[in-house]
Design a protein around this motif. Structure first.
Motif, mmCIF file in Angstrom:
data_model
loop_
_atom_site.group_PDB
_atom_site.id
_atom_site.type_symbol
_atom_site.label_atom_id
_atom_site.label_comp_id
_atom_site.label_asym_id
_atom_site.label_seq_id
_atom_site.Cartn_x
_atom_site.Cartn_y
_atom_site.Cartn_z
ATOM 1 N N ALA A 217 0.831 -1.207 0.000
ATOM 2 C CA ALA A 217 0.000 0.000 0.000
ATOM 3 C C ALA A 217 0.863 1.252 0.000
ATOM 4 O O ALA A 217 0.564 2.236 -0.697
ATOM 5 C CB ALA A 217 -0.929 -0.006 1.217
ATOM 6 N N GLU A 218 1.955 1.209 0.748
ATOM 7 C CA GLU A 218 2.859 2.362 0.779
ATOM 8 C C GLU A 218 3.505 2.581 -0.582
ATOM 9 O O GLU A 218 3.670 3.718 -1.030
ATOM 10 C CB GLU A 218 3.935 2.146 1.841
ATOM 11 N N TYR A 220 2.251 1.793 -3.565
ATOM 12 C CA TYR A 220 1.269 2.369 -4.475
ATOM 13 C C TYR A 220 0.967 3.824 -4.119
ATOM 14 O O TYR A 220 0.746 4.653 -5.000
ATOM 15 C CB TYR A 220 -0.006 1.543 -4.453
ATOM 16 N N ALA A 221 0.985 4.148 -2.824
ATOM 17 C CA ALA A 221 0.767 5.530 -2.423
ATOM 18 C C ALA A 221 1.905 6.413 -2.922
ATOM 19 O O ALA A 221 1.677 7.545 -3.371
ATOM 20 C CB ALA A 221 0.648 5.614 -0.904
ATOM 21 N N ARG A 222 3.134 5.888 -2.865
ATOM 22 C CA ARG A 222 4.280 6.653 -3.359
ATOM 23 C C ARG A 222 4.189 6.872 -4.866
ATOM 24 O O ARG A 222 4.490 7.959 -5.375
ATOM 25 C CB ARG A 222 5.582 5.939 -2.985
ATOM 26 N N ARG A 224 1.420 6.959 -6.641
ATOM 27 C CA ARG A 224 0.365 7.934 -6.889
ATOM 28 C C ARG A 224 0.833 9.361 -6.575
ATOM 29 O O ARG A 224 0.551 10.299 -7.315
ATOM 30 C CB ARG A 224 -0.849 7.584 -6.015
ATOM 31 N N HIS A 225 1.602 9.512 -5.504
ATOM 32 C CA HIS A 225 2.090 10.836 -5.122
ATOM 33 C C HIS A 225 3.060 11.390 -6.153
ATOM 34 O O HIS A 225 3.084 12.595 -6.431
ATOM 35 C CB HIS A 225 2.773 10.740 -3.753
#
Length: 227
Positions: A217-218, A220-222, A224-225
């Motif tokens: 999850a981290e 994918y969050a990175r 996306r950011h």
């Protein structure tokens, strides 16, 4: 507007998995009963015990659950049945014995790392079962409970392998997961342990799976950011 009751209850649940799990339960429970009835055709106790139905829910609906792994299924059911028989023999009052058997089974399963919810039903069955179960004594924990549990687990292993599922479950260490764990800057095992300690809750997911999930999850969050 989609009705909430129609939304998946479990994270990551898909319609295909529901059908596969249902087919697995139909097939393996039927085979378990047939095998055990063939091995012990004449008996005062049933060829298969009711708690196996609950075990099948875990084995085929949530095979990744720590509660559905081979040791919890076999150990949890057998040990709980032994506890139930012991409590029935020690406590003459049926009401007190019923509650004590389930509570003691939970404690013993927890201490032996084989917590399995249907084990509570196995302990209760040993107390409130009919004369045949009571006459069987501690043997009830081996036949049919132990035999049922071993047969169901072995059949589940074959079924899950045939359908491409991981069972006995291991964390999904795919290349993406490995890269996520290696580059994760925010979540680390110690952080997960601290968060779990703060929440004072138990969750139906292994620590290893939780680590992999949060690391991915981290990642994918990175992504996306960073656009």
């Amino acid at each position: 507007m989609r009705l909430r009751i129609l939304t998946p209850l479990l994270a990551g649940e898909r319609l295909r998995e529901r059908f596969v799990g249902s087919i697995g339960a139909i097939t393996c429970i039927a085979l378990t009963m047939a095998i055990c009835a063939h091995l012990f055709p004449a008996s005062d106790i049933p060829a298969i015990v009711a708690p196996l139905g609950a075990s099948a829910v875990l084995l085929f609906a949530v095979p990744a659950s720590p509660l559905a792994q081979p040791w919890p299924v076999v150990g949890g059911n057998v040990i709980s049945a032994l506890v139930g028989v012991a409590v029935f023999r020690l406590i003459p009052d049926m009401v007190v014995a019923a509650g004590t058997a389930v509570g003691a089974a939970i404690l013993v399963m927890s201490l032996l790392r084989c917590l399995h919810p249907p084990g509570g039903a196995a302990a209760l069955t040993a107390v409130i079962g009919g004369s045949g179960i009571h006459a069987a004594g501690y043997g009830f924990a081996l036949v049919p409970v132990g035999l049922n549990s071993v047969a169901l687990v072995l059949l589940a292993c074959l079924f899950h392998r045939a359908t491409g599922r991981s069972y006995p479950h291991r964390p999904a260490l795919t290349p993406t997961a490995i890269a996520a764990s290696a580059t994760a800057a925010g979540f680390h095992p110690g952080d997960i342990d601290a968060a779990l300690a703060d929440m004072h809750e138990s969750f139906d997911i292994s620590r290893e799976d939780l680590d992999v999930l949060l690391s991915r999850a981290e990642l994918y969050a990175r992504k996306r950011h960073n656009g």
